[in-house]
Design a protein around this motif. Structure first.
Motif, PDB file in Angstrom:
ATOM      1  N   VAL A  96       6.760  -0.310 -11.429  1.00  9.00           N
ATOM      2  CA  VAL A  96       5.519  -1.088 -11.493  1.00  9.00           C
ATOM      3  C   VAL A  96       5.707  -2.432 -10.809  1.00  9.00           C
ATOM      4  O   VAL A  96       4.842  -2.905 -10.076  1.00  9.00           O
ATOM      5  CB  VAL A  96       5.053  -1.262 -12.949  1.00  9.00           C
ATOM      6  N   ALA A  97       6.887  -3.029 -11.020  1.00 13.67           N
ATOM      7  CA  ALA A  97       7.166  -4.314 -10.373  1.00 13.67           C
ATOM      8  C   ALA A  97       7.059  -4.174  -8.858  1.00 13.67           C
ATOM      9  O   ALA A  97       6.597  -5.077  -8.166  1.00 13.67           O
ATOM     10  CB  ALA A  97       8.556  -4.809 -10.764  1.00 13.67           C
ATOM     11  N   LEU A  98       7.470  -3.021  -8.340  1.00 17.29           N
ATOM     12  CA  LEU A  98       7.434  -2.808  -6.898  1.00 17.29           C
ATOM     13  C   LEU A  98       6.029  -2.494  -6.396  1.00 17.29           C
ATOM     14  O   LEU A  98       5.603  -2.965  -5.349  1.00 17.29           O
ATOM     15  CB  LEU A  98       8.343  -1.625  -6.523  1.00 17.29           C
ATOM     16  N   THR A  99       5.302  -1.658  -7.144  1.00 19.01           N
ATOM     17  CA  THR A  99       4.080  -1.095  -6.578  1.00 19.01           C
ATOM     18  C   THR A  99       2.853  -1.958  -6.796  1.00 19.01           C
ATOM     19  O   THR A  99       1.907  -1.870  -6.030  1.00 19.01           O
ATOM     20  CB  THR A  99       3.791   0.294  -7.173  1.00 19.01           C
ATOM     21  N   LEU A 100       2.838  -2.780  -7.827  1.00 21.14           N
ATOM     22  CA  LEU A 100       1.632  -3.560  -8.104  1.00 21.14           C
ATOM     23  C   LEU A 100       1.532  -4.711  -7.115  1.00 21.14           C
ATOM     24  O   LEU A 100       2.451  -5.521  -6.995  1.00 21.14           O
ATOM     25  CB  LEU A 100       1.670  -4.087  -9.546  1.00 21.14           C
ATOM     26  N   ASP A 101       0.434  -4.760  -6.397  1.00 26.80           N
ATOM     27  CA  ASP A 101       0.211  -5.820  -5.421  1.00 26.80           C
ATOM     28  C   ASP A 101      -0.272  -7.059  -6.156  1.00 26.80           C
ATOM     29  O   ASP A 101      -1.448  -7.201  -6.453  1.00 26.80           O
ATOM     30  CB  ASP A 101      -0.829  -5.350  -4.404  1.00 26.80           C
ATOM     31  N   LYS A 102       0.677  -7.970  -6.424  1.00 28.08           N
ATOM     32  CA  LYS A 102       0.313  -9.102  -7.283  1.00 28.08           C
ATOM     33  C   LYS A 102      -0.669 -10.052  -6.631  1.00 28.08           C
ATOM     34  O   LYS A 102      -1.335 -10.822  -7.325  1.00 28.08           O
ATOM     35  CB  LYS A 102       1.568  -9.854  -7.719  1.00 28.08           C
TER      36      LYS A 102
ATOM     37  N   VAL B 205      -0.037   3.321 -13.737  1.00 20.59           N
ATOM     38  CA  VAL B 205       0.507   1.984 -13.450  1.00 20.59           C
ATOM     39  C   VAL B 205       1.653   2.057 -12.447  1.00 20.59           C
ATOM     40  O   VAL B 205       1.814   1.167 -11.621  1.00 20.59           O
ATOM     41  CB  VAL B 205       0.946   1.236 -14.731  1.00 20.59           C
ATOM     42  N   VAL B 206       2.444   3.129 -12.494  1.00 24.78           N
ATOM     43  CA  VAL B 206       3.524   3.262 -11.508  1.00 24.78           C
ATOM     44  C   VAL B 206       2.925   3.382 -10.112  1.00 24.78           C
ATOM     45  O   VAL B 206       3.484   2.881  -9.137  1.00 24.78           O
ATOM     46  CB  VAL B 206       4.415   4.479 -11.840  1.00 24.78           C
TER      47      VAL B 206
ATOM     48  N   THR C 118      -5.685  -3.997 -15.432  1.00 22.53           N
ATOM     49  CA  THR C 118      -6.799  -4.899 -15.723  1.00 22.53           C
ATOM     50  C   THR C 118      -8.055  -4.532 -14.933  1.00 22.53           C
ATOM     51  O   THR C 118      -9.096  -5.147 -15.119  1.00 22.53           O
ATOM     52  CB  THR C 118      -6.415  -6.342 -15.369  1.00 22.53           C
ATOM     53  N   GLY C 119      -7.950  -3.542 -14.056  1.00 26.60           N
ATOM     54  CA  GLY C 119      -9.148  -3.084 -13.365  1.00 26.60           C
ATOM     55  C   GLY C 119      -9.300  -3.609 -11.950  1.00 26.60           C
ATOM     56  O   GLY C 119      -8.658  -4.573 -11.553  1.00 26.60           O
ATOM     57  N   GLY C 120     -10.154  -2.933 -11.188  1.00 31.65           N
ATOM     58  CA  GLY C 120     -10.497  -3.379  -9.843  1.00 31.65           C
ATOM     59  C   GLY C 120      -9.613  -2.820  -8.755  1.00 31.65           C
ATOM     60  O   GLY C 120     -10.085  -2.154  -7.840  1.00 31.65           O
ATOM     61  N   HIS C 121      -8.321  -3.081  -8.851  1.00 31.45           N
ATOM     62  CA  HIS C 121      -7.439  -2.744  -7.740  1.00 31.45           C
ATOM     63  C   HIS C 121      -6.654  -1.453  -8.008  1.00 31.45           C
ATOM     64  O   HIS C 121      -6.033  -1.322  -9.055  1.00 31.45           O
ATOM     65  CB  HIS C 121      -6.468  -3.892  -7.492  1.00 31.45           C
ATOM     66  N   GLY C 122      -6.681  -0.526  -7.065  1.00 32.44           N
ATOM     67  CA  GLY C 122      -5.912   0.704  -7.204  1.00 32.44           C
ATOM     68  C   GLY C 122      -6.613   1.866  -6.539  1.00 32.44           C
ATOM     69  O   GLY C 122      -7.632   1.687  -5.867  1.00 32.44           O
ATOM     70  N   SER C 123      -6.067   3.072  -6.696  1.00 32.69           N
ATOM     71  CA  SER C 123      -6.706   4.250  -6.126  1.00 32.69           C
ATOM     72  C   SER C 123      -6.153   5.504  -6.783  1.00 32.69           C
ATOM     73  O   SER C 123      -5.119   5.472  -7.445  1.00 32.69           O
ATOM     74  CB  SER C 123      -6.456   4.318  -4.616  1.00 32.69           C
TER      75      SER C 123
ATOM     76  N   GLY D 293       0.819  -1.200   0.000  1.00 36.00           N
ATOM     77  CA  GLY D 293       0.000   0.000   0.000  1.00 36.00           C
ATOM     78  C   GLY D 293       0.856   1.256   0.000  1.00 36.00           C
ATOM     79  O   GLY D 293       0.489   2.280  -0.574  1.00 36.00           O
ATOM     80  N   PHE D 294       2.009   1.165   0.649  1.00 35.27           N
ATOM     81  CA  PHE D 294       2.888   2.332   0.737  1.00 35.27           C
ATOM     82  C   PHE D 294       3.938   2.363  -0.367  1.00 35.27           C
ATOM     83  O   PHE D 294       4.699   3.322  -0.460  1.00 35.27           O
ATOM     84  CB  PHE D 294       3.587   2.356   2.103  1.00 35.27           C
ATOM     85  N   MET D 295       3.975   1.317  -1.169  1.00 33.56           N
ATOM     86  CA  MET D 295       5.033   1.199  -2.161  1.00 33.56           C
ATOM     87  C   MET D 295       5.161   2.426  -3.072  1.00 33.56           C
ATOM     88  O   MET D 295       6.284   2.873  -3.337  1.00 33.56           O
ATOM     89  CB  MET D 295       4.840  -0.060  -3.004  1.00 33.56           C
ATOM     90  N   PRO D 296       4.043   2.995  -3.572  1.00 36.59           N
ATOM     91  CA  PRO D 296       4.196   4.173  -4.440  1.00 36.59           C
ATOM     92  C   PRO D 296       4.940   5.298  -3.721  1.00 36.59           C
ATOM     93  O   PRO D 296       5.794   5.956  -4.317  1.00 36.59           O
ATOM     94  CB  PRO D 296       2.754   4.578  -4.743  1.00 36.59           C
ATOM     95  N   LEU D 297       4.642   5.471  -2.417  1.00 40.67           N
ATOM     96  CA  LEU D 297       5.325   6.520  -1.659  1.00 40.67           C
ATOM     97  C   LEU D 297       6.796   6.178  -1.472  1.00 40.67           C
ATOM     98  O   LEU D 297       7.672   7.038  -1.594  1.00 40.67           O
ATOM     99  CB  LEU D 297       4.656   6.693  -0.287  1.00 40.67           C
ATOM    100  N   ILE D 298       7.045   4.902  -1.193  1.00 39.69           N
ATOM    101  CA  ILE D 298       8.431   4.468  -1.009  1.00 39.69           C
ATOM    102  C   ILE D 298       9.222   4.697  -2.300  1.00 39.69           C
ATOM    103  O   ILE D 298      10.344   5.207  -2.287  1.00 39.69           O
ATOM    104  CB  ILE D 298       8.473   2.983  -0.588  1.00 39.69           C
ATOM    105  N   ALA D 299       8.588   4.348  -3.421  1.00 40.79           N
ATOM    106  CA  ALA D 299       9.253   4.544  -4.710  1.00 40.79           C
ATOM    107  C   ALA D 299       9.557   6.029  -4.918  1.00 40.79           C
ATOM    108  O   ALA D 299      10.648   6.398  -5.382  1.00 40.79           O
ATOM    109  CB  ALA D 299       8.368   4.017  -5.840  1.00 40.79           C
ATOM    110  N   LEU D 300       8.595   6.870  -4.539  1.00 43.28           N
ATOM    111  CA  LEU D 300       8.773   8.314  -4.704  1.00 43.28           C
ATOM    112  C   LEU D 300       9.940   8.805  -3.845  1.00 43.28           C
ATOM    113  O   LEU D 300      10.835   9.529  -4.312  1.00 43.28           O
ATOM    114  CB  LEU D 300       7.474   9.021  -4.295  1.00 43.28           C
TER     115      LEU D 300
END
Lengths: 503, 327
Positions: B314-320, B262-263, B269-274, B24-31
């Motif tokens: 994307v590899a980091l932030t997408l919750d697979k 996506v980053v 593919t839909g559904g997951h994100g914010s 959940g925090f990955m985008p912030l961590i990446a930033l």
């Protein structure tokens, strides 16, 4: 020497012990049945046998040699192949292409398909099982049963990889077959026994007893017993599976209340659509009406049409006497109609969303104050229904995909109950893929709902289920209602009576 | 597992929960990681001036990405956002002389209506959103060229949009404030209403959503409307900075906007994100764009780094664990 042996296999998943030291022996040229409820560890065991799951402890021995199976190809090299429950054929390829897919061998030379060779190879496989399917037919033009034959033919190619008789695993092969097709499949299994060992998995104990030589029963990740099928009775197996004697009254028939109602809750006249014509039916409040019919009878589409999910061309639908239009599923919801689809995982629930979200998806009002979601209201509501239907879930915000099939289905059912305004429930194979215990709970729930005045239309998984649950049965054939059979408690028709009407 | 002989319900594994929280925090961590890396490469980067400049550049991208995120959450894609924003800059520049302050809401409204039209075409004619908006992109670009006479339209009196180019407290660009407010509004609206459930259900499994009586069609059209309105707002921001409208002014923002989504870790593919994720994603993308040249990466290598970092991010932030099939 045993064709395949499993010793003390253990597999942990976070929080669950899927396999807890399971033992299994498959002898050459025998059909071994594997029985157990959902969650008993059947699927994990099967996956371990074809290399899709790496066990934490224990051994798998092929003809006495301990082996490590890393993937499906590895398993095939050791002569183990599986026909998966969800079919794994590519629909837009021919049967022949599917059969050789992944192990093309001589069918490909210098990267190019050699169609003659491929057809010959495929034909050889089909001949083994005595099937007369055209190898050049596109897979999506075949029936489900035919596709299953293609899968078996495909799996049999592993024979070429080892000199020993292969072990073929069939995971719930009968769950979507009609009774005639099941007969064909059983004949096939008996034929397979001539040159292979077969592991057969099914929910239906009568089938297991019918086709298998021996049955191993799993419970809680262990093997709890072994039964020679000659002379065994389903009840005995059932007791081993659940660890105690099941209720004699599987369908909770004693809870059935006689229907007293002057005006039908649902009244349908002359309903026609793509695959059904001129359907008349009435369901009273508190009544369970089952519709039976073979594949293609149109009963599924009638059910969907009553939920506004299938267009109709003519006809009239009345609820409690008032004429209603069902242009969309939303209109049906608003009219107090609930629908439980047959494909639970794809259509019934949204796997990644929480139990709470799934439960309130159709009746948002129940968890909202004005236009806003009220978290506390939602929590109270969801927790109440979790308790009332004894849904086993760690938390209300657990993703529904993590629950067992029976609990998922209870959430899907609860979706229509949380609003408190459901008047008609359409249940399309509500017990498909559920184990005996979960089935029984769904049946009990249906009885409860009926006695609270909900009208139910049931498309049952089997004739026995229809007879056990219904107050009245409609028979459909080729899109038309062909017969109506009363089915009161104490005066139930026999399956044979119904079959006569169906054909 | 649902028999009377109770098997213990599976306990929610602690490990999995930790991991979910972390992604959940990955985008912030990446930033944060990106800012740290840029600062190490050039200590002068971490100055108020360059950060403000970066944020100002990011504002239109944040708004564009936030709007399009809704469409992606519903399982679709909106490729027309950049072309629609370009067209909107032209409309705005043309209308300001006559409408004055009303030109801004008018442009946003028209952009929203264009979004609705595309959404309706997608839903009613059952054409994939990819195709509808690809066509839309082409049509809108052409309309922009025709309307503008294929040239830049100057805004002589920019007093009505100038406010967006001011600074709050002397440091924070107004456009960034507005962008953050828009993101917050969308996020709150989703959170406190059934919309979140409806959007996720539609994105994860449209058939299941439909069979639960969810107003799938309306939700989708609504998503396109928001996406369109956001494109209109992004256009206002662009005009406030450039004092003109141009038929291709925002065209180069399409791929950065998709990259931002996506980053951020929203599943394509839909559904997951914010939308919050897209905000972080837009900042990452912008920092890469303006940051790499600032710290002295040669322009030939810039594209390579940009591409590589996007893929890694994307590899980091997408919750697979939330997305079953990666296409």
């Amino acid at each position: 020497m045993n064709a395949l042996e499993v010793r003390g296999l253990v597999k942990h998943y976070p929080g669950v012990k899927a396999l807890d030291g399971v033992d299994l022996v498959v002898r050459p040229h025998e059909v071994l049945g594997l029985a157990g409820e959902n969650g008993a560890g059947k699927s994990t065991l099967l996956k371990a046998l074809v290399g899709l799951v790496a066990p934490d402890k224990g051994q798998i021995l092929v003809r006495g040699e301990p082996v490590k199976l890393r993937n499906v190809v590895d398993a095939a090299d050791h002569g183990i192949g599986m026909v998966f429950q969800e079919q794994s054929l590519v629909p837009n390829l021919t049967a022949a292409e599917n059969i050789v897919l992944g192990s093309e061998g001589a069918a490909v030379r210098r990267g190019v398909y050699r169609w003659d060779t491929m057809r010959r190879l495929a034909q050889e496989q089909l001949d083994k099982i005595g099937s007369n399917i055209d190898p050049l037919a596109r897979t999506d033009t075949l029936t489900f049963a035919e596709r299953q034959m293609v899968e078996i033919a495909k799996v049999l190619r592993i024979e070429e990889r080892s000199q020993h008789p292969p072990v073929i695993i069939l995971d719930e092969p009968t769950s979507v077959l009609e009774s005639k097709e099941i007969e064909t499949l059983f004949a096939q299994i008996r034929r397979l026994r001539e040159f292979a060992s077969v592991v057969f998995v099914s929910h239906r104990l009568d089938e297991v007893l019918d086709v298998c030589d021996r049955v191993t029963v799993l419970r809680g990740g262990r093997s709890v017993g072994e039964v020679a099928t000659a002379g065994a009775v389903p009840r005995e197996l059932h007791r081993m599976m659940i660890g105690s004697t099941g209720s004699d009254d599987h369908y909770h028939g004693n809870a059935a209340t006689p229907v007293v109602s002057e005006q039908p809750r649902l009244s349908v006249r002359g309903l026609s659509g793509r695959s059904f014509q001129d359907v008349d039916l009435d369901v009273a409040a508190g009544e369970i009406l089952a519709i039976v019919g073979v594949h293609g009878s149109g009963r599924e589409d009638v059910c969907r049409a009553l939920f506004g999910a299938e267009p109709t061309t003519a006809g009239e639908i009345r609820m409690d006497g008032a004429k209603i239009e069902l242009p969309s599923t939303r209109a049906a919801c608003a009219a107090g109609i609930g629908y439980v689809p047959a494909e639970r995982k794809v259509e019934g629930m949204v796997g990644s969303m929480s139990v709470a979200e799934n439960m309130t998806l159709a009746k948002q009002k129940a968890r909202c104050t004005g236009p806003f979601v009220a978290p506390r209201k939602q929590a109270t509501l969801v927790d109440r229904w979790i308790r009332r239907l004894s849904i086993r879930t760690p938390r209300r915000d657990t993703a529904i995909g993590r629950l067992s099939g029976g609990n998922q289905q209870k959430v899907v059912l609860a979706r229509w109950l949380v609003g408190g305004d459901v008047r008609l429930l359409l249940l399309d194979h509500p017990t498909r893929g559920l184990d005996i215990g979960a089935r029984s709970e769904v049946y009990r729930l249906m009885r409860e709902l009926a006695s609270s005045g909900v009208a139910t239309v049931l498309l049952a998984d089997s004739l026995e289920e229809a007879i056990g649950m219904a107050d009245r049965i409609l028979v459909m054939s080729d899109g038309r209602v062909t017969a109506e059979v009363a089915c009161p408690n104490g005066g139930k028709p026999s399956p044979l009576d119904l079959v006569k009407e169906m054909v | 597992m649902s028999t009377s002989v109770a098997i213990k319900p599976p306990v929610e594994p602690a490990v999995g929960k930790e991991r979910t929280r972390l992604t959940g925090f990955m985008p912030l961590i990446a930033l944060a990681a990106l800012i740290a890396a840029l600062t190490i490469a050039d200590p002068d980067f971490l100055t108020q001036r360059s950060l403000t400049a970066a944020a100002r550049t990011a504002a239109p991208l944040i708004v564009l990405a936030a709007g399009a995120t809704l469409v992606v959450l519903c399982g679709g894609i909106d490729l027309s956002i950049a072309a629609l924003a370009s067209l909107s800059t032209v409309f705005l520049a043309l209308w300001i002389p006559d409408l004055g302050g009303l030109a801004t809401p008018a442009v946003i409204l028209v952009a929203a209506v264009i979004g609705v039209l595309q959404g309706a075409a997608h839903v009613l004619l059952r054409i994939p959103s990819f195709i509808v908006t690809l066509g839309g992109m082409s049509i809108l670009s052409a309309v922009a060229l025709v309307v503008s006479g294929a040239g830049t339209v100057r805004v002589v009196d920019d007093s009505t949009v100038k406010w967006l180019d001011l600074y709050v407290g002397g440091y924070v660009p107004m456009s960034v404030m507005v962008a953050v407010i828009v993101v917050a509004l969308i996020a709150v609206l989703l959170k406190v209403t059934p919309l979140q459930s409806w959007v996720s259900a539609t994105g994860y499994s449209e058939s299941a959503a439909r069979l639960a009586g969810t107003p799938v069609d309306l939700v989708k059209i609504g998503a396109f409307a928001v996406s369109g309105a956001c494109a209109g707002l992004a256009a206002v921001m662009l005009v406030s900075r450039q004092f003109s409208g141009g038929p291709t002014m925002a065209d180069n923002l399409l791929l950065p906007a998709v990259a931002a989504i996506v980053v951020g870790g929203t599943a394509i593919t839909g559904g997951h994100g914010s939308v919050w994720r897209s905000l972080a994603g837009a900042l990452v993308v912008t920092l890469l764009r303006v940051g790499l040249p600032i710290v002295g990466v040669p322009s030939a290598y810039e594209q390579i780094l940009y591409g590589a970092i996007i893929v890694v991010a994307v590899a980091l932030t997408l919750d697979k664990s939330k997305v079953s099939i990666i296409k």
